[in-house]
Design an enzyme around this catalytic site. Structure first.
Site, PDB file in Angstrom:
ATOM      1  N   LYS A   1       1.477  -9.870  -5.479  1.00  0.00           N
ATOM      2  CA  LYS A   1       1.202  -9.410  -4.112  1.00  0.00           C
ATOM      3  C   LYS A   1       1.263 -10.583  -3.137  1.00  0.00           C
ATOM      4  CE  LYS A   1      -2.399  -6.752  -1.639  1.00  0.00           C
ATOM      5  NZ  LYS A   1      -3.721  -6.099  -1.804  1.00  0.00           N
TER       6      LYS A   1
ATOM      7  N   SER B   1      -4.112  -1.446  -0.427  1.00  0.00           N
ATOM      8  CA  SER B   1      -3.129  -2.315   0.210  1.00  0.00           C
ATOM      9  C   SER B   1      -2.121  -2.915  -0.770  1.00  0.00           C
ATOM     10  CB  SER B   1      -3.850  -3.447   0.955  1.00  0.00           C
ATOM     11  OG  SER B   1      -4.534  -4.312   0.046  1.00  0.00           O
TER      12      SER B   1
ATOM     13  N   SER C   1      -7.955  -1.045  -3.042  1.00  0.00           N
ATOM     14  CA  SER C   1      -6.586  -1.533  -2.872  1.00  0.00           C
ATOM     15  C   SER C   1      -5.823  -1.759  -4.167  1.00  0.00           C
ATOM     16  CB  SER C   1      -6.580  -2.818  -2.043  1.00  0.00           C
ATOM     17  OG  SER C   1      -6.891  -2.523  -0.701  1.00  0.00           O
TER      18      SER C   1
END
Length: 524
Positions: free
Chosen positions: A108, A189, A213
């Site tokens: 990420k 997210s 997330s």
């Protein structure tokens, strides 16, 4: 010979040539290799790390850049093929370092990597920030032999910018799309990481969570997501929201692969004080807790209230509960949290205070001539570049955070105390103790909602908050499809109960086998 072995050895098989990724239609038939499959193929020479890395790069080109244009990967590692080739040579000379040797992994884009890739949290404000060294968790993965394949898109600033944001959208990467229905949200997210795993753009991926997330995008994209106890995985080198709730964790297509990845991520970091509470509970082998009979005799409490207003989702949950019982679990139903939803206001207060403090500390590390080195700088940057950074939604959460004082204020201390009481002693721990439970169980989230660039996220509910606020572990496992869209089942418990949760999740996975590969449909 099983299907995966055939595809690995067949001259025209999906893994024999990069052509398998030329179209979305071809991708549906491609094998979803587990870490064990990859290790076996490396061991007997059917596959090399360089070859697999190239296949994933071709697949990213075909499905992420073109075709359905998923928008999951922001950039790929320009050195990935060379790293993979070096690891192939090391394997030939000395054998594998472990189960991640030569395995392509996506990270990420709020986690620092030193392989000439930026770390931006999806924001144009950090464009050009190349971290001088890996975050400790990335260094651990690299030491385990992983190939850092690239960086994934995310909800910008880990979805802490606006109350009307669209999950999976960032100024740098645009909108990530759900591979099951391209007009629906990937959730956030860790949107790009979850979509990449679901769409088979990598073997496994790393996400981060403050509240939902990891587990929400895992559920909505039909994969396994594991949010560890805060402190097990170092947060150094990760763009922060909240030091009391942030953690990185694995995203994978199976519980076993998530357990393997977690074992290579955990470890003591002297620069991250959250690890002090872990003591001797760092573990590098979570695979040993896998058990296909892991539900037999387990006592599980069903948290019903998360979807109390949805008859269809309660019916879906009923089917999951029936499966738990068939596998031998003892079910207490319902077993709801006493302060269900009662900490929402306090949590938001904590996040605003901690975001200001923690982001200022993070940005102050950037070079002195970098244009954004504080939250105030970031707000000014977004205002000055509103056409590119704020075409869809504002930055009201950034402004609210900037208006807060320091962490010594009574408002912050009181809010944090409320959070801990509601989710620990008066929450998860209280319910586990009252009913003698091994874990709590709930649907992770509802099905993916439509992407809405006007109104932002609709949100179909979720159970992430109690474990997130408490800092406790939480794992979600695919439970099947609801009208063509994935839904996961969650297991969460007290601090450092990862071994127990992995056992339970592996038992459920063995019982239900709820994962279905995406078909990249325009809609459902």
């Amino acid at each position: 010979m099983n299907r995966r072995s055939f595809l690995l050895t067949s001259a025209g098989g999906a893994l024999a040539v990069p052509e398998f990724a030329r179209s979305a239609k071809a991708s549906v038939a491609s094998p979803e290799l587990t870490l064990a499959d990859i290790a076996a193929a490396y061991a007997d020479g059917r596959l090399t790390s360089r070859r697999l890395t190239q296949i994933y790069l071709d697949r990213i080109s075909a499905l992420d850049r073109r075709g359905p244009a998923l928008g999951a990967v922001l950039e790929t590692n320009p050195h990935a093929l060379d790293i993979a080739a070096d690891l192939d040579g090391e394997r030939r000379a000395h054998g594998p370092r472990g189960p991640l040797h030569g395995v392509p992994i996506l990270i990420k884009d709020n986690v620092e990597t030193a392989d000439r890739m930026m770390t931006t949290a999806g924001s144009l404000a950090l464009d050009g920030w190349y971290a001088p060294k890996d975050a400790p968790l990335v260094a651990r993965l690299r030491a385990a032999g992983a190939v850092i394949l690239g960086k994934t898109n995310l909800s910008e600033w880990a979805n802490f910018r606006s109350t009307h944001s669209s999950s999976g959208w960032s100024g740098r990467g645009g909108q990530t799309r759900n591979p099951y229905a391209l007009d629906r949200t990937p959730s956030g997210s860790s949107s790009g990481s979850a979509v990449a795993v679901a769409a088979n753009l990598c073997a496994v991926a790393v996400g981060t969570e403050t509240d939902g997330s990891i587990v929400s995008p895992a559920s909505i994209n039909g994969i396994v997501g594991l949010k560890p106890t805060v402190g097990l995985v170092s947060r150094t080198g990760i763009v922060p929201i909240s030091h009391s709730q942030d953690t990185a964790g694995p995203l994978a297509r199976s519980v076993r692969d998530a357990a393997v990845l977690l074992g290579s991520m955990v470890g003591r970091d002297p620069d991250d004080p959250s690890g002090d509470a872990v003591g001797e509970r760092f573990d590098t082998d979570y695979v040993r807790f896998l058990d296909p009979e892991g539900l037999r005799g387990a006592r599980l409490g069903i948290a019903r209230r998360f979807f109390a207003e949805s008859a269809p989702l309660n019916s879906f949950l009923d089917n999951c509960v029936a499966a738990l019982k068939r596998a031998g679990a003892v079910v207490v139903d319902p077993a709801d949290l006493p302060m269900h939803g009662g900490a929402a206001t306090a949590e938001q207060e904590v996040l605003l205070y901690e975001f200001k403090a923690d982001l200022n500390t993070y940005l102050a590390r950037l070079p002195g001539d970098f244009p954004v080195r504080s939250l105030a700088d970031l707000i000014r940057f977004n205002d000055a570049h509103a056409a590119r950074e704020m075409p869809l939604f504002d930055q009201e959460l950034l402004r609210q955070a900037q208006a807060k004082g320091g962490l010594d204020e009574a408002a912050y201390r009181d809010a944090r105390a409320t959070c801990l009481t509601a989710t620990r002693s008066g929450g998860i721990d209280a319910v586990l103790c009252e009913h003698g439970l091994d874990a709590m169980v709930a649907l992770t989230s509802g099905p993916a909602w439509l992407i809405d660039a006007v109104n932002g996220d609709s949100d179909t509910g979720g159970c992430s908050t109690p474990a997130a606020v408490a800092g406790y572990p939480h794992i979600t496992v695919p439970a099947g499809l609801y009208r063509g869209l994935p839904i996961g089942l969650s297991f969460f418990g007290t601090a450092f109960s990862e071994p127990k949760l992995i056992k339970l999740a592996s038992g459920f996975e063995h019982t239900v086998d709820g994962r279905a590969a995406p078909r990249f449909l325009p809609s459902v």
